[in-house]
Design an enzyme around this catalytic site. Structure first.
Site, PDB file in Angstrom:
ATOM      1  N   SER A 164      94.682 -35.321 116.644  1.00  0.00           N
ATOM      2  CA  SER A 164      94.622 -36.546 117.452  1.00  0.00           C
ATOM      3  C   SER A 164      93.346 -36.580 118.300  1.00  0.00           C
ATOM      4  O   SER A 164      92.731 -37.637 118.464  1.00  0.00           O
ATOM      5  CB  SER A 164      95.833 -36.647 118.391  1.00  0.00           C
ATOM      6  OG  SER A 164      97.026 -36.707 117.654  1.00  0.00           O
ATOM      7  N   THR A 203      97.247 -49.952 124.095  1.00  0.00           N
ATOM      8  CA  THR A 203      98.672 -50.063 124.461  1.00  0.00           C
ATOM      9  C   THR A 203      98.820 -50.217 125.970  1.00  0.00           C
ATOM     10  O   THR A 203      98.113 -49.582 126.754  1.00  0.00           O
ATOM     11  CB  THR A 203      99.411 -48.785 123.988  1.00  0.00           C
ATOM     12  OG1 THR A 203      99.199 -48.629 122.585  1.00  0.00           O
ATOM     13  CG2 THR A 203     100.894 -48.873 124.277  1.00  0.00           C
ATOM     14  N   GLY A 247     103.263 -52.725 123.221  1.00  0.00           N
ATOM     15  CA  GLY A 247     102.859 -51.666 122.299  1.00  0.00           C
ATOM     16  C   GLY A 247     102.570 -52.225 120.922  1.00  0.00           C
ATOM     17  O   GLY A 247     101.411 -52.468 120.547  1.00  0.00           O
ATOM     18  N   ARG A 295     113.332 -13.500 103.583  1.00  0.00           N
ATOM     19  CA  ARG A 295     114.629 -13.472 104.275  1.00  0.00           C
ATOM     20  C   ARG A 295     115.748 -13.153 103.284  1.00  0.00           C
ATOM     21  O   ARG A 295     115.918 -13.872 102.291  1.00  0.00           O
ATOM     22  CB  ARG A 295     114.873 -14.841 104.923  1.00  0.00           C
ATOM     23  CG  ARG A 295     116.239 -15.036 105.539  1.00  0.00           C
ATOM     24  CD  ARG A 295     116.387 -14.250 106.816  1.00  0.00           C
ATOM     25  NE  ARG A 295     117.669 -14.518 107.457  1.00  0.00           N
ATOM     26  CZ  ARG A 295     118.100 -13.849 108.514  1.00  0.00           C
ATOM     27  NH1 ARG A 295     117.347 -12.895 109.042  1.00  0.00           N
ATOM     28  NH2 ARG A 295     119.251 -14.136 109.061  1.00  0.00           N
ATOM     29  N   GLU A 332      99.601 -45.581 116.266  1.00  0.00           N
ATOM     30  CA  GLU A 332      98.794 -46.222 115.207  1.00  0.00           C
ATOM     31  C   GLU A 332      99.664 -47.138 114.338  1.00  0.00           C
ATOM     32  O   GLU A 332      99.475 -47.208 113.126  1.00  0.00           O
ATOM     33  CB  GLU A 332      98.132 -45.173 114.308  1.00  0.00           C
ATOM     34  CG  GLU A 332      97.321 -44.151 115.047  1.00  0.00           C
ATOM     35  CD  GLU A 332      96.018 -44.705 115.549  1.00  0.00           C
ATOM     36  OE1 GLU A 332      95.638 -45.814 115.125  1.00  0.00           O
ATOM     37  OE2 GLU A 332      95.396 -44.033 116.384  1.00  0.00           O
ATOM     38  N   THR A 378     103.915 -48.354 114.286  1.00  0.00           N
ATOM     39  CA  THR A 378     105.158 -47.669 113.909  1.00  0.00           C
ATOM     40  C   THR A 378     105.438 -47.906 112.417  1.00  0.00           C
ATOM     41  O   THR A 378     104.863 -48.813 111.801  1.00  0.00           O
ATOM     42  CB  THR A 378     106.343 -48.224 114.717  1.00  0.00           C
ATOM     43  OG1 THR A 378     106.528 -49.598 114.356  1.00  0.00           O
ATOM     44  CG2 THR A 378     106.112 -48.127 116.229  1.00  0.00           C
ATOM     45  N   PHE A 409     106.689 -60.870 111.727  1.00  0.00           N
ATOM     46  CA  PHE A 409     106.409 -60.194 112.998  1.00  0.00           C
ATOM     47  C   PHE A 409     107.159 -60.820 114.175  1.00  0.00           C
ATOM     48  O   PHE A 409     107.511 -60.145 115.117  1.00  0.00           O
ATOM     49  CB  PHE A 409     104.907 -60.176 113.286  1.00  0.00           C
ATOM     50  CG  PHE A 409     104.212 -59.116 112.505  1.00  0.00           C
ATOM     51  CD1 PHE A 409     104.144 -57.822 112.970  1.00  0.00           C
ATOM     52  CD2 PHE A 409     103.649 -59.408 111.273  1.00  0.00           C
ATOM     53  CE1 PHE A 409     103.527 -56.821 112.231  1.00  0.00           C
ATOM     54  CE2 PHE A 409     103.024 -58.430 110.534  1.00  0.00           C
ATOM     55  CZ  PHE A 409     102.959 -57.137 110.999  1.00  0.00           C
TER      56      PHE A 409
END
Ligand code: FAD
Length: 390
Positions: A96, A137, A142, A273, A368, A370, A388
Protein backbone atom coordinates in the site's frame (compact mmCIF):
# COMPACT_ATOMS: atom_id res chain seq x y z
CA UNK A 1 10.04 -28.57 0.01
CA UNK A 2 9.72 -31.48 -2.41
CA UNK A 3 6.70 -30.18 -4.37
CA UNK A 4 6.24 -27.58 -7.08
CA UNK A 5 5.64 -24.00 -5.83
CA UNK A 6 1.94 -23.16 -6.46
CA UNK A 7 2.68 -20.30 -8.86
CA UNK A 8 4.86 -22.55 -11.03
CA UNK A 9 2.18 -25.13 -11.89
CA UNK A 10 1.45 -23.79 -15.39
CA UNK A 11 4.97 -22.61 -16.23
CA UNK A 12 3.64 -19.10 -16.73
CA UNK A 13 7.07 -17.67 -15.94
CA UNK A 14 8.10 -18.75 -19.41
CA UNK A 15 6.07 -15.90 -20.83
CA UNK A 16 7.87 -13.24 -18.76
CA UNK A 17 10.78 -11.28 -20.17
CA UNK A 18 14.23 -11.54 -18.64
CA UNK A 19 13.82 -7.98 -17.34
CA UNK A 20 10.49 -8.83 -15.69
CA UNK A 21 12.12 -11.76 -13.94
CA UNK A 22 15.07 -9.67 -12.80
CA UNK A 23 12.85 -6.96 -11.36
CA UNK A 24 10.77 -9.57 -9.57
CA UNK A 25 13.88 -11.16 -8.13
CA UNK A 26 15.28 -7.83 -6.85
CA UNK A 27 11.98 -6.95 -5.16
CA UNK A 28 11.58 -10.48 -3.78
CA UNK A 29 15.05 -10.28 -2.21
CA UNK A 30 14.39 -6.83 -0.77
CA UNK A 31 11.17 -8.10 0.81
CA UNK A 32 12.99 -11.19 2.13
CA UNK A 33 15.64 -9.12 3.90
CA UNK A 34 13.90 -5.86 4.74
CA UNK A 35 10.26 -6.79 5.35
CA UNK A 36 9.74 -10.47 6.13
CA UNK A 37 11.95 -10.68 9.26
CA UNK A 38 10.26 -7.66 10.87
CA UNK A 39 6.72 -7.42 9.58
CA UNK A 40 5.04 -9.54 12.27
CA UNK A 41 6.38 -7.11 14.88
CA UNK A 42 5.35 -4.04 12.87
CA UNK A 43 1.91 -5.55 12.59
CA UNK A 44 1.76 -6.26 16.30
CA UNK A 45 2.81 -2.76 17.38
CA UNK A 46 0.76 -1.16 14.59
CA UNK A 47 3.67 0.79 13.19
CA UNK A 48 6.08 0.34 10.29
CA UNK A 49 9.24 2.39 9.56
CA UNK A 50 7.54 4.03 6.58
CA UNK A 51 10.20 6.68 5.96
CA UNK A 52 13.09 4.24 6.02
CA UNK A 53 11.23 1.82 3.76
CA UNK A 54 10.37 4.61 1.32
CA UNK A 55 14.04 5.55 0.94
CA UNK A 56 15.03 1.92 0.40
CA UNK A 57 12.24 1.35 -2.09
CA UNK A 58 13.22 4.59 -3.83
CA UNK A 59 16.80 3.36 -4.23
CA UNK A 60 15.67 0.34 -6.27
CA UNK A 61 13.23 2.40 -8.35
CA UNK A 62 10.00 1.05 -6.86
CA UNK A 63 8.30 4.42 -6.32
CA UNK A 64 6.42 5.52 -9.42
CA UNK A 65 8.21 2.69 -11.21
CA UNK A 66 5.73 2.58 -14.12
CA UNK A 67 6.01 6.35 -14.73
CA UNK A 68 8.54 7.91 -17.08
CA UNK A 69 10.91 10.84 -16.52
CA UNK A 70 11.42 12.85 -13.30
CA UNK A 71 13.56 10.13 -11.72
CA UNK A 72 10.99 7.37 -12.30
CA UNK A 73 12.02 3.94 -13.57
CA UNK A 74 9.68 3.71 -16.59
CA UNK A 75 9.15 -0.03 -16.11
CA UNK A 76 6.50 -2.04 -17.94
CA UNK A 77 3.06 -2.57 -16.41
CA UNK A 78 3.82 -6.28 -16.05
CA UNK A 79 7.07 -5.54 -14.19
CA UNK A 80 5.23 -3.10 -11.92
CA UNK A 81 2.60 -5.78 -11.27
CA UNK A 82 5.23 -8.37 -10.40
CA UNK A 83 6.80 -5.89 -7.97
CA UNK A 84 3.41 -5.37 -6.31
CA UNK A 85 2.99 -9.14 -6.03
CA UNK A 86 6.35 -9.55 -4.30
CA UNK A 87 5.72 -6.60 -1.98
CA UNK A 88 2.32 -7.87 -0.93
CA UNK A 89 3.75 -11.34 -0.35
CA UNK A 90 5.55 -9.47 2.44
CA UNK A 91 2.54 -7.48 3.62
CA UNK A 92 -0.39 -5.61 2.07
CA UNK A 93 0.56 -2.55 4.12
CA UNK A 94 3.99 -2.41 2.53
CA UNK A 95 2.49 -2.73 -0.95
CA UNK A 96 0.00 0.00 0.00
CA UNK A 97 2.87 2.36 0.78
CA UNK A 98 4.26 1.85 -2.72
CA UNK A 99 0.83 1.99 -4.41
CA UNK A 100 -0.22 5.21 -2.73
CA UNK A 101 3.10 6.90 -3.35
CA UNK A 102 3.48 5.83 -6.99
CA UNK A 103 0.04 5.15 -8.40
CA UNK A 104 -1.99 7.72 -6.48
CA UNK A 105 0.08 10.71 -5.29
CA UNK A 106 2.86 10.65 -7.91
CA UNK A 107 0.59 9.56 -10.76
CA UNK A 108 -1.83 12.44 -10.03
CA UNK A 109 1.02 14.96 -10.29
CA UNK A 110 2.63 13.19 -13.28
CA UNK A 111 -0.63 13.00 -15.22
CA UNK A 112 -2.37 16.24 -14.19
CA UNK A 113 0.37 18.53 -12.85
CA UNK A 114 2.16 21.46 -14.48
CA UNK A 115 5.78 21.04 -15.57
CA UNK A 116 6.83 23.08 -12.50
CA UNK A 117 4.82 20.84 -10.16
CA UNK A 118 6.35 17.73 -11.71
CA UNK A 119 9.87 19.12 -11.36
CA UNK A 120 9.20 20.27 -7.83
CA UNK A 121 7.73 17.06 -6.42
CA UNK A 122 8.32 13.94 -8.51
CA UNK A 123 12.12 13.40 -8.34
CA UNK A 124 12.16 13.61 -4.54
CA UNK A 125 9.06 11.41 -4.29
CA UNK A 126 10.65 8.84 -6.61
CA UNK A 127 13.70 8.81 -4.32
CA UNK A 128 11.50 8.29 -1.24
CA UNK A 129 12.70 11.56 0.29
CA UNK A 130 9.18 12.96 0.26
CA UNK A 131 6.10 10.90 1.08
CA UNK A 132 2.79 11.63 -0.56
CA UNK A 133 -0.78 10.68 0.22
CA UNK A 134 -4.04 10.90 -1.70
CA UNK A 135 -7.13 12.34 -0.08
CA UNK A 136 -10.40 11.46 -1.76
CA UNK A 137 -12.48 9.58 0.86
CA UNK A 138 -14.31 11.64 3.46
CA UNK A 139 -15.95 10.57 6.74
CA UNK A 140 -19.40 10.65 5.08
CA UNK A 141 -18.46 9.89 1.48
CA UNK A 142 -16.56 6.74 0.52
CA UNK A 143 -17.99 4.81 -2.42
CA UNK A 144 -19.72 7.97 -3.60
CA UNK A 145 -16.93 10.56 -3.90
CA UNK A 146 -19.10 12.70 -6.20
CA UNK A 147 -20.90 13.83 -3.03
CA UNK A 148 -17.70 15.11 -1.39
CA UNK A 149 -18.10 18.18 0.80
CA UNK A 150 -14.47 19.34 1.07
CA UNK A 151 -14.50 22.73 -0.62
CA UNK A 152 -11.94 24.93 -2.31
CA UNK A 153 -12.91 28.56 -2.86
CA UNK A 154 -10.96 31.28 -4.57
CA UNK A 155 -9.74 34.26 -2.57
CA UNK A 156 -7.98 36.60 -4.98
CA UNK A 157 -5.45 34.39 -6.72
CA UNK A 158 -5.25 32.01 -3.72
CA UNK A 159 -7.34 28.94 -2.98
CA UNK A 160 -8.79 28.29 0.48
CA UNK A 161 -9.59 24.65 1.35
CA UNK A 162 -12.01 23.56 4.08
CA UNK A 163 -13.15 20.06 4.97
CA UNK A 164 -11.80 16.70 5.94
CA UNK A 165 -10.52 13.45 4.48
CA UNK A 166 -10.70 10.06 6.20
CA UNK A 167 -8.92 6.72 5.92
CA UNK A 168 -5.97 8.23 4.08
CA UNK A 169 -2.96 5.90 3.75
CA UNK A 170 0.33 7.55 4.78
CA UNK A 171 -1.40 10.80 5.86
CA UNK A 172 0.20 10.90 9.34
CA UNK A 173 3.71 10.52 7.88
CA UNK A 174 3.25 12.40 4.61
CA UNK A 175 5.04 15.53 3.44
CA UNK A 176 2.35 16.34 0.91
CA UNK A 177 -1.20 15.35 0.10
CA UNK A 178 -3.01 15.37 -3.20
CA UNK A 179 -6.42 16.57 -2.03
CA UNK A 180 -9.59 16.49 -4.09
CA UNK A 181 -12.13 19.23 -3.39
CA UNK A 182 -15.30 20.69 -4.81
CA UNK A 183 -15.01 24.13 -6.43
CA UNK A 184 -17.52 26.33 -8.26
CA UNK A 185 -16.18 24.79 -11.49
CA UNK A 186 -16.38 21.14 -10.31
CA UNK A 187 -13.94 18.76 -8.60
CA UNK A 188 -10.30 19.89 -8.65
CA UNK A 189 -7.05 18.46 -7.27
CA UNK A 190 -4.54 20.34 -5.10
CA UNK A 191 -1.02 19.59 -3.95
CA UNK A 192 -1.10 20.42 -0.25
CA UNK A 193 2.17 20.47 1.73
CA UNK A 194 1.25 18.93 5.08
CA UNK A 195 3.11 21.71 6.90
CA UNK A 196 0.69 24.35 5.55
CA UNK A 197 -1.11 26.20 8.39
CA UNK A 198 -4.60 24.75 8.92
CA UNK A 199 -3.64 21.16 7.91
CA UNK A 200 -3.68 18.52 10.63
CA UNK A 201 -3.31 14.76 10.30
CA UNK A 202 -4.24 12.26 12.96
CA UNK A 203 -3.39 8.54 13.01
CA UNK A 204 -6.41 6.23 13.01
CA UNK A 205 -5.82 3.81 15.88
CA UNK A 206 -7.26 0.39 16.75
CA UNK A 207 -7.17 -0.96 13.19
CA UNK A 208 -7.44 -4.75 13.08
CA UNK A 209 -6.19 -4.82 9.49
CA UNK A 210 -3.30 -3.24 7.59
CA UNK A 211 -1.54 -2.57 10.86
CA UNK A 212 1.89 -2.28 9.20
CA UNK A 213 0.61 0.78 7.35
CA UNK A 214 -0.08 4.30 8.56
CA UNK A 215 -3.68 5.43 7.99
CA UNK A 216 -5.03 8.80 9.00
CA UNK A 217 -7.58 11.55 8.99
CA UNK A 218 -6.77 14.94 7.44
CA UNK A 219 -8.51 18.09 8.66
CA UNK A 220 -8.37 21.15 6.40
CA UNK A 221 -9.26 24.28 8.29
CA UNK A 222 -9.16 27.33 6.00
CA UNK A 223 -5.99 26.12 4.33
CA UNK A 224 -4.64 28.88 2.10
CA UNK A 225 -2.78 27.74 -0.99
CA UNK A 226 -1.24 29.67 -3.87
CA UNK A 227 -2.90 29.38 -7.31
CA UNK A 228 -0.12 27.08 -8.51
CA UNK A 229 -1.06 24.40 -5.95
CA UNK A 230 -3.92 23.36 -8.20
CA UNK A 231 -3.32 20.50 -10.66
CA UNK A 232 -4.12 22.32 -13.93
CA UNK A 233 -5.09 19.34 -16.08
CA UNK A 234 -7.41 17.71 -13.52
CA UNK A 235 -10.95 18.83 -14.30
CA UNK A 236 -13.74 16.81 -12.74
CA UNK A 237 -14.05 13.56 -10.85
CA UNK A 238 -12.64 11.58 -13.75
CA UNK A 239 -9.16 12.71 -12.70
CA UNK A 240 -9.08 11.07 -9.23
CA UNK A 241 -10.93 8.05 -10.63
CA UNK A 242 -8.21 7.57 -13.24
CA UNK A 243 -5.62 7.55 -10.43
CA UNK A 244 -7.63 4.86 -8.66
CA UNK A 245 -7.57 2.73 -11.81
CA UNK A 246 -3.76 2.92 -11.70
CA UNK A 247 -3.61 1.81 -8.08
CA UNK A 248 -6.25 -0.89 -8.53
CA UNK A 249 -4.14 -2.38 -11.28
CA UNK A 250 -1.34 -2.91 -8.72
CA UNK A 251 -3.83 -4.52 -6.33
CA UNK A 252 -4.84 -7.06 -9.01
CA UNK A 253 -1.27 -8.35 -8.76
CA UNK A 254 -0.59 -7.57 -5.13
CA UNK A 255 -3.45 -9.66 -3.76
CA UNK A 256 -1.92 -12.70 -5.50
CA UNK A 257 1.26 -12.15 -3.49
CA UNK A 258 -0.60 -12.33 -0.18
CA UNK A 259 -2.40 -15.46 -1.39
CA UNK A 260 0.83 -17.07 -2.60
CA UNK A 261 2.49 -16.44 0.74
CA UNK A 262 -0.44 -18.05 2.57
CA UNK A 263 -0.36 -21.06 0.26
CA UNK A 264 3.39 -21.48 0.75
CA UNK A 265 2.88 -21.37 4.50
CA UNK A 266 0.03 -23.88 4.32
CA UNK A 267 1.96 -26.34 2.14
CA UNK A 268 5.06 -26.07 4.33
CA UNK A 269 2.97 -26.62 7.41
CA UNK A 270 0.88 -29.45 5.98
CA UNK A 271 3.90 -31.40 4.79
CA UNK A 272 5.51 -31.36 8.24
CA UNK A 273 2.52 -31.43 10.60
CA UNK A 274 1.77 -35.00 11.65
CA UNK A 275 -1.70 -36.16 12.73
CA UNK A 276 -3.04 -39.70 12.81
CA UNK A 277 0.51 -40.85 12.12
CA UNK A 278 1.07 -39.07 8.82
CA UNK A 279 1.58 -35.55 7.42
CA UNK A 280 -1.75 -33.74 7.09
CA UNK A 281 -0.71 -32.92 3.48
CA UNK A 282 -1.20 -36.63 2.76
CA UNK A 283 -4.92 -36.48 3.51
CA UNK A 284 -7.16 -36.16 0.48
CA UNK A 285 -9.24 -33.38 2.02
CA UNK A 286 -6.11 -31.29 2.56
CA UNK A 287 -4.91 -31.95 -0.99
CA UNK A 288 -8.32 -30.96 -2.37
CA UNK A 289 -8.03 -27.63 -0.56
CA UNK A 290 -4.46 -27.09 -1.76
CA UNK A 291 -5.32 -28.02 -5.35
CA UNK A 292 -8.35 -25.73 -5.51
CA UNK A 293 -6.35 -22.84 -4.07
CA UNK A 294 -3.45 -23.37 -6.46
CA UNK A 295 -5.88 -23.43 -9.40
CA UNK A 296 -7.44 -20.13 -8.29
CA UNK A 297 -3.99 -18.62 -7.80
CA UNK A 298 -2.98 -19.59 -11.34
CA UNK A 299 -6.22 -18.23 -12.79
CA UNK A 300 -5.67 -14.94 -10.97
CA UNK A 301 -2.10 -14.80 -12.25
CA UNK A 302 -3.27 -15.38 -15.83
CA UNK A 303 -5.81 -12.60 -15.41
CA UNK A 304 -3.18 -10.24 -14.01
CA UNK A 305 -0.77 -11.07 -16.84
CA UNK A 306 -3.49 -10.46 -19.42
CA UNK A 307 -4.41 -7.09 -17.89
CA UNK A 308 -0.73 -6.20 -17.68
CA UNK A 309 -0.26 -6.87 -21.36
CA UNK A 310 -3.32 -4.77 -22.18
CA UNK A 311 -1.84 -1.97 -20.03
CA UNK A 312 1.52 -2.24 -21.82
CA UNK A 313 -0.31 -2.05 -25.14
CA UNK A 314 -2.11 1.08 -23.89
CA UNK A 315 -5.59 -0.43 -24.27
CA UNK A 316 -6.54 -1.36 -20.69
CA UNK A 317 -10.01 -0.09 -19.76
CA UNK A 318 -11.19 0.72 -16.20
CA UNK A 319 -13.89 -1.97 -16.13
CA UNK A 320 -11.25 -4.55 -17.08
CA UNK A 321 -9.28 -3.51 -14.01
CA UNK A 322 -12.52 -3.93 -12.02
CA UNK A 323 -12.70 -7.55 -13.23
CA UNK A 324 -9.17 -8.12 -11.94
CA UNK A 325 -9.64 -6.36 -8.61
CA UNK A 326 -12.97 -8.06 -7.91
CA UNK A 327 -11.71 -11.54 -8.73
CA UNK A 328 -8.19 -11.49 -7.38
CA UNK A 329 -8.94 -9.87 -4.03
CA UNK A 330 -12.02 -12.04 -3.50
CA UNK A 331 -10.05 -15.20 -4.30
CA UNK A 332 -7.03 -14.08 -2.28
CA UNK A 333 -9.11 -13.59 0.85
CA UNK A 334 -10.78 -16.98 0.31
CA UNK A 335 -7.33 -18.59 -0.06
CA UNK A 336 -6.02 -16.87 3.07
CA UNK A 337 -8.98 -18.10 5.11
CA UNK A 338 -8.72 -21.65 3.75
CA UNK A 339 -4.98 -21.73 4.49
CA UNK A 340 -5.80 -20.61 7.99
CA UNK A 341 -7.82 -23.80 8.50
CA UNK A 342 -4.86 -25.96 7.38
CA UNK A 343 -2.66 -24.43 10.07
CA UNK A 344 -5.22 -25.24 12.75
CA UNK A 345 -4.60 -23.32 15.97
CA UNK A 346 -1.24 -22.13 14.67
CA UNK A 347 -3.19 -20.40 11.91
CA UNK A 348 -4.28 -17.69 14.30
CA UNK A 349 -0.74 -17.06 15.56
CA UNK A 350 1.41 -14.14 14.51
CA UNK A 351 4.24 -16.66 14.20
CA UNK A 352 2.72 -17.49 10.80
CA UNK A 353 1.74 -14.93 8.17
CA UNK A 354 -1.68 -16.34 7.29
CA UNK A 355 -4.14 -14.52 9.52
CA UNK A 356 -2.17 -11.27 9.08
CA UNK A 357 -2.64 -11.56 5.32
CA UNK A 358 -6.32 -12.50 5.73
CA UNK A 359 -6.92 -9.49 7.99
CA UNK A 360 -5.01 -7.19 5.63
CA UNK A 361 -7.07 -8.38 2.69
CA UNK A 362 -10.21 -7.13 4.47
CA UNK A 363 -8.89 -3.60 3.83
CA UNK A 364 -7.83 -4.46 0.29
CA UNK A 365 -11.37 -5.75 -0.36
CA UNK A 366 -12.75 -2.34 0.68
CA UNK A 367 -10.29 0.26 -0.54
CA UNK A 368 -9.85 1.31 -4.16
CA UNK A 369 -13.53 0.50 -4.72
CA UNK A 370 -15.33 -2.18 -2.74
CA UNK A 371 -16.21 -5.51 -4.37
CA UNK A 372 -19.81 -4.33 -4.65
CA UNK A 373 -18.75 -1.18 -6.51
CA UNK A 374 -16.70 -3.27 -8.97
CA UNK A 375 -19.71 -5.56 -9.48
CA UNK A 376 -21.72 -2.43 -10.34
CA UNK A 377 -19.04 -1.26 -12.77
CA UNK A 378 -19.05 -4.65 -14.53
CA UNK A 379 -22.84 -4.88 -14.35
CA UNK A 380 -23.17 -1.49 -16.01
CA UNK A 381 -20.85 -2.60 -18.77
CA UNK A 382 -22.85 -5.79 -19.32
CA UNK A 383 -26.33 -4.23 -19.25
CA UNK A 384 -25.82 -0.62 -20.23
CA UNK A 385 -27.73 0.30 -17.04
CA UNK A 386 -26.18 2.12 -14.08
CA UNK A 387 -27.28 0.66 -10.73
CA UNK A 388 -25.18 3.06 -8.64
CA UNK A 389 -28.15 5.03 -7.40
CA UNK A 390 -30.24 1.96 -6.54
P1 FAD B 1 -19.21 2.94 2.07
O1 FAD B 1 -19.10 3.65 0.79
O2 FAD B 1 -20.02 3.57 3.16
O3 FAD B 1 -19.76 1.47 1.79
C1 FAD B 1 -20.23 0.60 2.84
C2 FAD B 1 -20.82 -0.64 2.16
O4 FAD B 1 -21.90 -0.25 1.31
C3 FAD B 1 -19.81 -1.35 1.27
O5 FAD B 1 -20.02 -2.75 1.34
C4 FAD B 1 -20.17 -0.85 -0.11
O6 FAD B 1 -19.81 -1.76 -1.14
C5 FAD B 1 -21.67 -0.74 0.00
N1 FAD B 1 -22.20 0.19 -0.99
C6 FAD B 1 -21.98 1.52 -1.12
N2 FAD B 1 -22.62 2.02 -2.18
C7 FAD B 1 -23.27 0.98 -2.75
C8 FAD B 1 -24.10 0.83 -3.89
N3 FAD B 1 -24.38 1.85 -4.71
N4 FAD B 1 -24.60 -0.41 -4.17
C9 FAD B 1 -24.29 -1.48 -3.39
N5 FAD B 1 -23.52 -1.40 -2.31
C10 FAD B 1 -23.01 -0.19 -1.99
N6 FAD B 1 -9.29 6.51 0.65
C11 FAD B 1 -8.54 7.50 0.06
O7 FAD B 1 -9.08 8.43 -0.51
N7 FAD B 1 -7.18 7.46 0.13
C12 FAD B 1 -6.51 6.47 0.76
O8 FAD B 1 -5.26 6.48 0.79
C13 FAD B 1 -7.26 5.43 1.39
N8 FAD B 1 -6.64 4.45 2.12
C14 FAD B 1 -7.40 3.53 2.83
C15 FAD B 1 -6.76 2.63 3.69
C16 FAD B 1 -7.49 1.72 4.43
C17 FAD B 1 -6.81 0.78 5.37
C18 FAD B 1 -8.91 1.67 4.29
C19 FAD B 1 -9.72 0.67 5.06
C20 FAD B 1 -9.55 2.57 3.45
C21 FAD B 1 -8.80 3.52 2.73
N9 FAD B 1 -9.43 4.48 1.93
C22 FAD B 1 -8.69 5.49 1.32
C23 FAD B 1 -10.88 4.58 1.90
C24 FAD B 1 -11.55 3.58 0.98
O9 FAD B 1 -11.29 3.91 -0.37
C25 FAD B 1 -13.04 3.57 1.31
O10 FAD B 1 -13.16 2.95 2.59
C26 FAD B 1 -13.87 2.85 0.28
O11 FAD B 1 -13.98 3.61 -0.90
C27 FAD B 1 -15.30 2.54 0.79
O12 FAD B 1 -15.88 3.66 1.36
P2 FAD B 1 -16.55 3.56 2.82
O13 FAD B 1 -15.60 2.91 3.75
O14 FAD B 1 -17.03 4.93 3.17
O15 FAD B 1 -17.76 2.57 2.66
Amino acid sequence: RAGTPPLDLLDLDGSLTEEDRQIRSVVGQLVATRVRPHVARWYEIGQAPVRELAVEFGKVGLLGMHLTGYGCAGASAVAYGLACLELEAGDSGVRSLVSVQGSLAMYAIWRYGSEEQKQQWLPRMAAGELIGCFGLTEPDHGSDPASMTTRARRDGTDWVLTGGKMWITNAPVADLAVVWARTDEGVRGFVVPMATPGVTAREIRHKMSLRASSTGEIVLDDVRLPADAQLPAATGLRAPLSCLTEARYGIVWGALGAARDCLHAAIDYATSRMQFGRPIAGFQLTQAKLADMAVELQKGYLLALHLGRLADAGTLRPEQVSVGKLNNVREAIAIARECRTILGANGISGEYPVLRHANNLESVLTYEGTSEIHQLVIGQRLTGLSAFNG
